[in-house]
Motif scaffolding. Structure first.
Motif, short mmCIF file in Angstrom:
data_model
loop_
_atom_site.label_atom_id
_atom_site.label_comp_id
_atom_site.label_asym_id
_atom_site.label_seq_id
_atom_site.Cartn_x
_atom_site.Cartn_y
_atom_site.Cartn_z
N THR A 178 0.83 -1.22 0.11
CA THR A 178 0.08 -0.13 -0.09
C THR A 178 0.94 1.36 -0.07
O THR A 178 0.80 2.16 -0.71
CB THR A 178 -1.18 -0.01 1.27
N ALA A 179 1.96 1.12 0.89
CA ALA A 179 2.72 2.40 0.88
C ALA A 179 3.23 2.42 -0.41
O ALA A 179 3.54 3.88 -0.87
CB ALA A 179 3.96 2.09 1.75
N ILE A 180 3.94 1.56 -1.16
CA ILE A 180 4.41 1.60 -2.59
C ILE A 180 3.52 2.29 -3.67
O ILE A 180 3.73 3.19 -4.09
CB ILE A 180 4.79 0.38 -3.03
N LEU A 181 2.22 1.59 -3.60
CA LEU A 181 1.38 2.14 -4.32
C LEU A 181 0.86 3.65 -3.98
O LEU A 181 0.57 4.30 -4.92
CB LEU A 181 -0.15 1.36 -4.37
N SER A 182 0.75 3.97 -2.90
CA SER A 182 0.56 5.50 -2.50
C SER A 182 1.66 6.16 -3.03
O SER A 182 1.41 7.49 -3.38
CB SER A 182 0.32 5.57 -1.19
N ILE A 183 2.85 5.97 -3.06
CA ILE A 183 3.90 6.61 -3.45
C ILE A 183 4.04 6.83 -5.17
O ILE A 183 3.96 7.85 -5.79
CB ILE A 183 5.39 6.13 -3.12
N VAL A 184 3.65 5.73 -5.65
CA VAL A 184 3.59 5.66 -7.29
C VAL A 184 2.64 6.52 -8.05
O VAL A 184 2.61 6.89 -9.10
CB VAL A 184 4.09 4.23 -8.06
N THR A 185 1.60 6.49 -7.28
CA THR A 185 0.48 7.10 -7.84
C THR A 185 0.02 8.81 -7.18
O THR A 185 0.19 9.62 -7.71
CB THR A 185 -0.93 6.33 -7.48
N HIS A 199 -0.61 10.75 -10.71
CA HIS A 199 -0.31 12.21 -11.29
C HIS A 199 0.49 11.97 -12.49
O HIS A 199 0.39 13.17 -13.17
CB HIS A 199 0.65 12.78 -10.29
N ASN A 200 0.96 11.06 -12.96
CA ASN A 200 1.72 10.71 -14.13
C ASN A 200 0.62 10.48 -15.38
O ASN A 200 0.02 9.59 -15.79
CB ASN A 200 2.47 9.53 -14.27
N ASP A 248 5.70 3.64 -19.28
CA ASP A 248 5.33 2.58 -18.20
C ASP A 248 5.87 3.19 -17.18
O ASP A 248 5.84 2.47 -16.13
CB ASP A 248 5.92 1.08 -18.62
N GLY A 249 5.92 4.56 -16.87
CA GLY A 249 6.54 4.88 -15.87
C GLY A 249 7.10 6.12 -15.87
O GLY A 249 7.40 6.75 -17.11
N ILE A 250 7.94 7.08 -15.06
CA ILE A 250 8.22 6.40 -13.72
C ILE A 250 7.54 7.36 -12.97
O ILE A 250 6.80 6.96 -11.84
CB ILE A 250 9.68 6.27 -13.65
N LYS A 251 8.15 8.81 -12.59
CA LYS A 251 7.79 9.56 -11.65
C LYS A 251 7.55 10.92 -12.00
O LYS A 251 8.39 11.36 -12.63
CB LYS A 251 8.65 9.28 -10.34
N THR A 252 6.80 11.73 -11.19
CA THR A 252 6.62 13.08 -11.27
C THR A 252 7.21 13.70 -10.10
O THR A 252 7.35 13.17 -9.25
CB THR A 252 5.17 13.59 -11.51
N GLY A 274 10.31 23.29 -9.85
CA GLY A 274 9.70 23.58 -10.97
C GLY A 274 9.10 21.98 -11.30
O GLY A 274 9.08 21.22 -10.27
N PHE A 275 8.76 21.98 -12.43
CA PHE A 275 7.90 20.55 -12.77
C PHE A 275 8.92 19.28 -13.20
O PHE A 275 9.38 19.79 -14.36
CB PHE A 275 6.86 20.76 -13.59
N ASN A 276 9.08 18.36 -12.57
CA ASN A 276 10.01 17.43 -13.11
C ASN A 276 9.35 16.10 -13.61
O ASN A 276 8.18 15.89 -12.91
CB ASN A 276 11.02 17.05 -11.91
N LEU A 277 10.06 15.13 -14.42
CA LEU A 277 9.28 14.20 -14.82
C LEU A 277 10.33 13.21 -15.22
O LEU A 277 11.24 13.47 -16.00
CB LEU A 277 8.31 14.20 -15.77
N VAL A 278 10.38 11.85 -14.93
CA VAL A 278 11.18 10.75 -15.44
C VAL A 278 9.97 9.78 -16.11
O VAL A 278 9.35 9.41 -15.41
CB VAL A 278 12.07 10.03 -14.36
N SER A 279 10.33 9.64 -17.30
CA SER A 279 9.68 8.70 -18.19
C SER A 279 10.46 7.33 -18.50
O SER A 279 11.51 7.63 -19.18
CB SER A 279 8.67 9.24 -19.25
N SER A 280 9.81 6.27 -18.76
CA SER A 280 10.56 5.19 -19.34
C SER A 280 9.38 4.63 -20.36
O SER A 280 8.26 4.76 -20.13
CB SER A 280 10.50 3.84 -18.38
N VAL A 281 10.19 4.33 -21.56
CA VAL A 281 9.00 4.15 -22.83
C VAL A 281 9.62 3.09 -23.55
O VAL A 281 10.87 3.06 -23.77
CB VAL A 281 9.08 5.42 -23.79
N ALA A 282 8.93 2.11 -24.02
CA ALA A 282 9.20 0.78 -24.79
C ALA A 282 8.24 0.74 -25.94
O ALA A 282 7.05 1.11 -26.01
CB ALA A 282 8.98 -0.31 -23.99
#
Length: 457
Positions: free
Chosen positions: A99-106, A196-197, A207-211, A218-226
Motif C-alpha cells: 500500500t505504501a508503494i502504491l501510494s507513492i507511485v500514484t 499524477h503521471n 510505463d512510468g516512472i515518476k513526477t 519546478g515540474f520534473n518528470l522521469v519517463s520510461s518508454v518501450a
C-alpha cells in the motif's frame, strides 16, 4: 521608450533565469547512448523524484527477503505530520508495504515515503545516508539525499543524468517490482486514488516512472518508454507547469524513440560500485581485514544528523501537479537556497588518499538498518570485517546460506567503525540472549569452517 526597453530587459532576465533551471536528457535504455542532453549535469532539486530512490531501497529489501509486501509500515508522528500530498495515516497506525508503494507511485504520498524510510533506516536521516550511498554505488555522482520524500532541503540535489541512471536501474535491477510504476490508480479502503503521471495512457509505450514538483524545483518528470525493441528513459526537470513539462517530454519521446537502437542488452547500471575507479583505488589503499579482539567494542553512537543551519519548511510536493499549483504557491514558504562550493578533483594532481577522501560516501550509519534498524541488544557474533559495507553484507548473506539452522533466530547487521581515519564494517549476527548462546553458535559455525567470535553489544 526607456520604460519599454527596461521592461524588455527585465522580462529577458526572467526568461533567461527560468531557462537556466531547466534540464533534460534522453538515454537509450538498451545501449546507454545519450540521444539528447540539455544541461543534464546541472544541479537541480529532485522534488518527488527522490521517491524513486526510496522505492529502489524498498525493492532491494523485498528482493532480499528482509521485508514482504504484507509487512506493516508503522507511521510515526513525524511521518504522519508530513506536508500534502499524503495518504493521511494517523500516528501509530500502519499500512502494508505494498500500500505504501502504491501510494507513492500514484499519489506521491510524502507520509508513506517517510514511513518507509524510517522502517528501513530506523530514522529518516540514517535512511537519507543510505540513499546517498546507494546513489554512489549506482554511479550517481551528482546526487545527495537528505530525506525520503523530496520535500525541500537546500542540501538535497541531483542531476537529470543521475535521475536517468536511477530510472534505468529500477527496471534492470527489479523487473519483478517495476510494474508498480505503471499503476494509474489504486483502492485505499473505499477511496480510489488516482496518479499524477498523465503520460500513462496518453503516450504509447510509457510505463512510468515518476513526477515531481516543488516551487524551487519546478515540474520534473522521469519517463520510461518501450516500443517494440526500442526503449528509452527521458528526464525533464524545471518545467514551468505540469502541462508544459508533459508536452516537452512527449516531444522528446516522439523525436528520439525512433532513433533508439533495436539491439543491445545486458544491464547498463551496475548493482554495486565494484567497477568504480575510486572504489578500486580504495581497495588497494585499505587493508583487507581489521584485527579486532573480543574486547574491542563497536563504535555505536546515535546517528541522528544535526539539523540544517538553514532549515526550511516543506513545500507540498506533487500537490496534484498543475491543478493545485496555485494553492501550493500561495501556501508554501519560499525555499531559501545557499551556495554550495563545488570542488573538482583531478586525481593525477593530488595524493591518492585525497582522491579517496574527495569521493568518499557520506558518513555511514553505525548499523545497516535494512537488516535491523538498531543494534540488537545482548550478545552477538562477528564473522567478518571489510572496508566495504557491501562486502560485509555479502558475507552475512553467504554465512546465512551456509548455516541457516545455526542462525535461524539471529539477525544479521553491519557495524561501522573508524580506525586511523578509515571506515570499516563489521559483519555480525545479533539476538543471542547470553554469552553461552553466542559461543555455542560460534562453535557450530567453526565446524563449517566459518571463523567467528562472540562480543557483547
Amino acid at each position: 521608450m526607456i520604460i519599454a526597453m527596461a521592461m524588455t530587459f527585465v522580462c529577458g532576465d526572467v526568461v533567461s533565469s527560468l531557462a537556466a533551471r531547466q534540464a533534460a536528457i534522453v538515454v537509450d535504455a538498451k545501449t546507454g547512448k545519450v540521444l539528447y542532453s540539455a544541461d543534464a549535469n546541472g544541479r537541480r532539486y529532485p522534488a518527488s523524484l527522490t521517491k524513486m530512490m526510496t522505492l529502489y531501497l524498498t525493492f532491494e529489501a523485498l528482493a532480499k527477503g528482509k521485508i514482504s509486501r504484507n509487512s506493516p509500515v508503522v507511521f510515526s508522528a513525524h511521518a504522519s505530520a508530513e506536508a500534502p500530498t499524503k495518504l493521511g495515516v494517523k500516528p501509530g497506525d500502519s499500512v502494508t508495504v505494498e500500500t505504501a508503494i502504491l501510494s507513492i507511485v500514484t499519489k506521491s504520498a510524502n507520509d508513506s515515503a517517510t514511513a518507509l524510510g524510517e522502517m528501513l533506516g530506523g530514522n529518516e536521516p540514517t535512511f537519507a545516508r543510505m540513499m546517498t550511498a546507494k546513489a554512489r554505488a549506482l554511479g550517481m555522482t551528482g546526487t545527495v539525499f537528505r530525506n525520503a520524500n523530496g520535500l525541500p532541503d537546500p542540501g538535497q540535489f541531483t542531476t537529470a543524468r543521475d535521475m536517468a541512471t536511477l530510472g534505468i536501474a529500477l527496471r534492470e535491477h527489479f523487473p519483478q517490482y517495476y510494474g508498480y510504476f505503471s499503476q494509474r490508480s489504486f483502492l485505499y479502503g473505499r477511496q480510489r486514488i488516482n496518479g499524477h503521471n498523465r503520460l500513462l495512457g496518453r503516450i504509447k509505450g510509457v510505463d512510468g516512472i515518476k513526477t515531481g514538483y516543488t516551487r524551487a524545483s519546478g515540474f520534473n518528470l522521469v519517463s520510461s518508454v518501450a516500443d517494440g525493441n526500442r526503449r528509452i528513459v527521458g528526464v525533464v526537470m524545471g518545467g514551468t507547469s505540469g502541462g508544459s513539462r508533459d508536452n516537452q517530454m512527449a516531444t522528446l519521446i516522439n523525436t528520439y524513440l525512433p532513433r533508439a537502437s533495436t539491439r543491445g542488452g545486458g544491464d547498463l547500471v551496475a548493482k554495486a560500485s565494484g567497477n568504480n575507479p575510486i572504489t578500486a583505488l580504495a581497495k588497494v589503499l585499505l587493508p583487507k581485514h581489521d584485527a579486532p579482539t573480543p574486547d574491542d567494542k563497536p563504535m555505536v553512537e546515535d546517528d541522528a544528523v544535526a539539523s540544517n543551519d538553514d532549515p526550511t519548511t516543506a513545500d507540498a510536493t506533487d500537490a496534484t501537479d498543475e491543478q493545485t499549483t496555485a494553492a501550493v504557491e500561495e501556501t508554501a514558504p519560499v525555499v531559501k537556497t545557499r551556495k554550495v562550493k563545488t570542488v573538482i578533483v583531478s586525481a593525477p594532481q593530488i595524493a591518492t588518499a585525497q582522491v579517496v577522501a574527495a569521493y568518499a560516501e557520506p558518513t555511514p550509519a553505525a548499523v545497516d538498518p535494512v537488516n535491523t534498524a538498531s543494534v540488537p541488544s545482548g550478545w552477538a557474533i562477528q564473522v567478518a570485517s571489510s572496508p566495504k559495507q557491501s562486502e560485509a553484507q555479502a558475507f552475512l548473506d553467504k554465512t546465512t546460506k551456509q548455516a541457516p539452522k545455526v542462525l535461524a533466530d539471529a539477525s544479521g547487521f553491519t557495524v561501522a567503525f573508524d580506525k586511523d581515519g578509515v571506515t570499516y564494517y563489521r559483519a555480525r549476527f545479533g539476538g543471542f540472549g547470553s554469552k553461552t548462546a553466542a559461543w555455542k553458535a560460534c562453535t557450530a559455525l567453526k565446524k563449517k569452517n566459518i571463523e567467528c567470535y562472540a562480543v557483547q553489544q
